[in-house]
Design an enzyme around this catalytic site. Structure first.
Site, short mmCIF file in Angstrom:
data_model
loop_
_atom_site.label_atom_id
_atom_site.label_comp_id
_atom_site.label_asym_id
_atom_site.label_seq_id
_atom_site.Cartn_x
_atom_site.Cartn_y
_atom_site.Cartn_z
N ARG A 9 14.93 -2.92 -39.02
CA ARG A 9 15.84 -1.78 -39.15
C ARG A 9 17.06 -2.10 -38.29
O ARG A 9 16.92 -2.65 -37.18
CB ARG A 9 15.21 -0.47 -38.66
CG ARG A 9 14.14 0.11 -39.57
CD ARG A 9 14.71 0.65 -40.88
NE ARG A 9 13.68 1.24 -41.74
CZ ARG A 9 12.97 0.57 -42.65
NH1 ARG A 9 13.16 -0.72 -42.84
NH2 ARG A 9 12.08 1.21 -43.40
N HIS A 25 19.28 -5.03 -48.11
CA HIS A 25 17.92 -4.51 -47.86
C HIS A 25 16.96 -4.90 -49.00
O HIS A 25 16.43 -4.03 -49.70
CB HIS A 25 17.95 -3.00 -47.64
CG HIS A 25 16.79 -2.51 -46.82
ND1 HIS A 25 16.88 -1.45 -45.95
CD2 HIS A 25 15.49 -2.93 -46.74
CE1 HIS A 25 15.70 -1.24 -45.37
NE2 HIS A 25 14.84 -2.14 -45.84
N GLU A 83 23.29 1.87 -42.61
CA GLU A 83 23.06 1.55 -44.01
C GLU A 83 23.24 2.76 -44.92
O GLU A 83 22.72 3.83 -44.56
CB GLU A 83 21.59 1.10 -44.08
CG GLU A 83 21.32 -0.02 -45.00
CD GLU A 83 19.87 -0.47 -44.86
OE1 GLU A 83 19.52 -1.06 -43.82
OE2 GLU A 83 19.11 -0.21 -45.79
C1 DGY Z 1 10.24 -0.90 -45.81
O1 DGY Z 1 9.48 -0.70 -46.76
O2 DGY Z 1 10.25 -0.20 -44.81
C2 DGY Z 1 11.14 -2.08 -45.88
O3 DGY Z 1 12.26 -1.90 -45.10
C3 DGY Z 1 11.49 -2.46 -47.29
O4 DGY Z 1 12.24 -3.63 -47.30
#
Ligand code: DGY
Length: 317
Positions: free
Chosen positions: A236, A283, A265
């Site tokens: 993240r 992502h 994001e």
């Molecule tokens: C999630 O599922 O949390 C991931 O970030 C997907 O890429």
């Protein structure tokens, strides 16, 4: 029973709900819903399926009148106010496991892209600037024998360690607690964060976003990196001091960075677009056909379990 999903999801999920006579509907627009749209679309749902980009805050949760389960279509769940859900006895689930390999693969896609200058090479050819093989054309860095420092030793961190050993890399890791699996299966060496930052050629982040990990890879930690190190973030955006990382990349304090996730994001800091030592992905961690179908089935099975009085498969809270 009514289930609402905040986005269009793979067909496998609809088939599951049909088998169980559950009335399933989803966001008809090809865009994310606003908070007020989520509130009006979910108010009478018995279960909801949400994306990592939906802010399922206290306001949304308090507007739910019948909801028994919020099934997040992601492994991360920092977008959901777990305390508010618990107060209303709403179960929250995620989709762990199914996306482990896909996320580890995208991590290596970014590692290769940064270390072997894949993006610059591709652009050179496409722009007609490849004038023939040269001994010093776009020299990158090899992986064999290098140190990879993995921050977070859960499923994805371990999958990255497994791939790294296949490339003959030395594995260092840092996590809240030591993980015997890391040490026994991948000969990984536990380091404190400071030592990991100082001694790794490649650093890769695999921690969830929580109040404890927010800003964990701080300015102070980033400043410890080797001048030819590469850092990869598929976790993240908020777990790293992104602004300071951008300053370091601008000033060539490290070799390169690969981003799959960003602080605000999808509003990406435009300064990143001017840098030639970054690789930027939208992502894509879990973005394979197989994985997204598997996530859909797991989310649906969690909802079906709860709505039929059974225990969910992957409950967070
Ligand atoms: C999630 O599922 O949390 C991931 O970030 C997907 O890429």
């Amino acid at each position: 029973m009514k289930v609402f999903s905040t986005y269009h999801l793979p067909a496998e999920l609809k088939a599951r709900f049909k088998e169980h006579n559950i009335d399933y509907s989803e966001n008809p627009h090809n865009r994310s819903l606003t908070t007020s749209e989520i509130i009006s679309d979910t108010s009478d749902a018995d279960g909801i399926i949400t994306l990592l980009s939906d802010n399922i805050n206290r306001e949304v949760i308090s507007s739910l009148t019948k909801c028994k389960i919020i099934a997040n279509y992601a492994v991360g769940y920092n977008n959901i106010d777990l305390v508010a859900a618990r107060e209303k006895s709403i179960i929250v689930t995620n989709t762990p496991g199914i996306l482990t390999d896909a996320t580890a693969e995208i991590t290596f896609a970014l590692i290769f892209a940064c270390a072997r200058r894949v993006k610059e090479g591709e652009e050179m050819v496409r722009e007609g600037k490849f004038m023939g093989w040269k001994p010093e054309l776009l020299l990158g860095r090899g992986l064999s024998g290098k140190n990879i420092g993995i921050i977070g030793a859960g499923r994805i961190g371990q999958a990255v360690a497994k791939i790294a050993t296949g490339f003959n890399m030395n594995v260092y890791y840092h996590s809240r607690i030591k993980k015997v699996e890391m040490e026994n299966n991948f000969h990984a060496v536990y380091l404190n964060l400071r030592d990991l930052m100082m001694n790794s050629d490649i650093i890769s982040l695999h921690i969830p976003l929580t109040p404890e990990t927010n800003g964990l890879v701080s300015k102070e930690m980033l400043d410890l990196m080797k001048p030819d190190a590469i850092i990869i973030n598929t976790a993240r955006g908020e777990v790293i001091d992104e602004d300071h990382l951008i300053t370091m990349l601008k000033n060539k304090k490290i070799l390169a960075a690969g981003f799959d996730v960003y602080k605000n994001e999808p509003n990406i800091n435009p300064e990143l677009f001017d840098l030639d030592n970054v690789v930027l992905l939208p992502h894509l961690g879990s973005a394979t056909v197989e994985t997204r179908a598997g996530m859909a089935i797991l989310a649906a099975d969690n909802v079906i379990a709860v709505l039929t009085g059974k225990l969910p498969l992957t409950q967070i809270s």
